[in-house]
Design an enzyme around this catalytic site. Structure first.
Site, PDB file in Angstrom:
ATOM      1  N   ASP A 178     -10.362  -6.327  -0.413  1.00 51.56           N
ATOM      2  CA  ASP A 178      -9.391  -5.633   0.424  1.00 51.56           C
ATOM      3  C   ASP A 178     -10.112  -4.878   1.533  1.00 51.56           C
ATOM      4  OD1 ASP A 178      -7.161  -4.460   1.505  1.00 51.56           O
ATOM      5  OD2 ASP A 178      -6.757  -3.133  -0.184  1.00 51.56           O
ATOM      6  N   ASP A 211       0.840  -1.195   0.000  1.00 51.27           N
ATOM      7  CA  ASP A 211       0.000   0.000   0.000  1.00 51.27           C
ATOM      8  C   ASP A 211       0.877   1.247   0.000  1.00 51.27           C
ATOM      9  OD1 ASP A 211      -2.785  -0.918   0.125  1.00 51.27           O
ATOM     10  OD2 ASP A 211      -2.193  -1.822   2.030  1.00 51.27           O
TER      11      ASP A 211
END
Length: 220
Positions: free
Chosen positions: A175, A35
């Site tokens: 996610d 990320d």
């Protein structure tokens, strides 16, 4: 039932990152989810370009790079040059003036093009991009921080995307707030993979291999 498990590395112990990567590899993780946040598109900073480069060097497993940054096309080469063909790069369509151009850069570099869809983004807003990408990362929480609560209305969006994925030739990934009950419900419906963070994988005081084996042994 086969499904992919990817580790959300923003939740890992950065004081022992090499050990974390090796333990996850040995435990049977399928890929590493990276990320990248710029503090602008989302209000947090997470992993850096150098973190991504280190993990890319430390493992032969695929990387899933999730760019939560404004205007990724202006800096996409910085990420693509450090990745291997076959790695996945997700962008958020709202973060780019011309997301299709950014996706084409990802394709031209030999990477797997993907888009991440926020809870507040409708399927209709990304319809045309579904024809050129290979993966859709559905955010079941608002992006930017780990440990958030699942937003139930995202389930209807997933159902809509599942009905379209064969015709448009993309795979669906989950996610955010990924618990065992979500895998039990959505893997049989056709969700291909799940990003594992603090809900199931990290901070449990157990070897990653045991946790991953328990997940793969879920009774459907």
């Amino acid at each position: 039932m086969k499904f992919e498990l990817t580790a959300s590395m923003m939740c890992a112990d950065f004081g022992n990152l090499e050990r974390e990567v090796r333990s996850l590899e040995e435990g049977g993780i399928d890929s590493f989810h990276i990320d990248i946040m710029d503090g602008r598109y989302v209000s947090n900073f997470a992993m850096s370009l150098n973190d991504m480069r280190y993990i890319a060097m430390a493992t032969e497993k695929p990387l899933d790079v999730h760019l939560m940054i404004e205007h990724p096309n202006t800096r996409i080469d910085l990420f693509l040059e450090s990745l291997r063909p076959g790695d996945t790069v997700y962008i958020h369509p709202e973060a780019e003036y011309h997301p299709s151009a950014t996706l084409q850069s990802i394709i031209d570099a030999g990477m797997v093009p993907g888009i991440a869809i926020n809870p507040g983004t409708s399927v209709e807003n990304v319809m045309e991009m579904l024809r050129i990408i290979r993966k859709v990362l559905v955010m079941s929480v608002n992006p930017g921080n780990a440990g958030q609560m699942f937003l139930p209305y995202v389930g209807k969006k997933i159902t809509k995307l599942l009905a379209m994925k064969e015709d448009m030739d993309f795979e669906l990934y989950w996610d955010g707030a990924c618990s065992a009950d979500k895998i039990l419900e959505y893997a049989p419906k056709g969700v291909k993979g799940f990003v594992l963070g603090t809900t199931l994988l990290f901070g449990k005081g157990r070897p990653y291999g045991e946790i991953l084996q328990d997940i793969r042994s879920l009774k459907f």
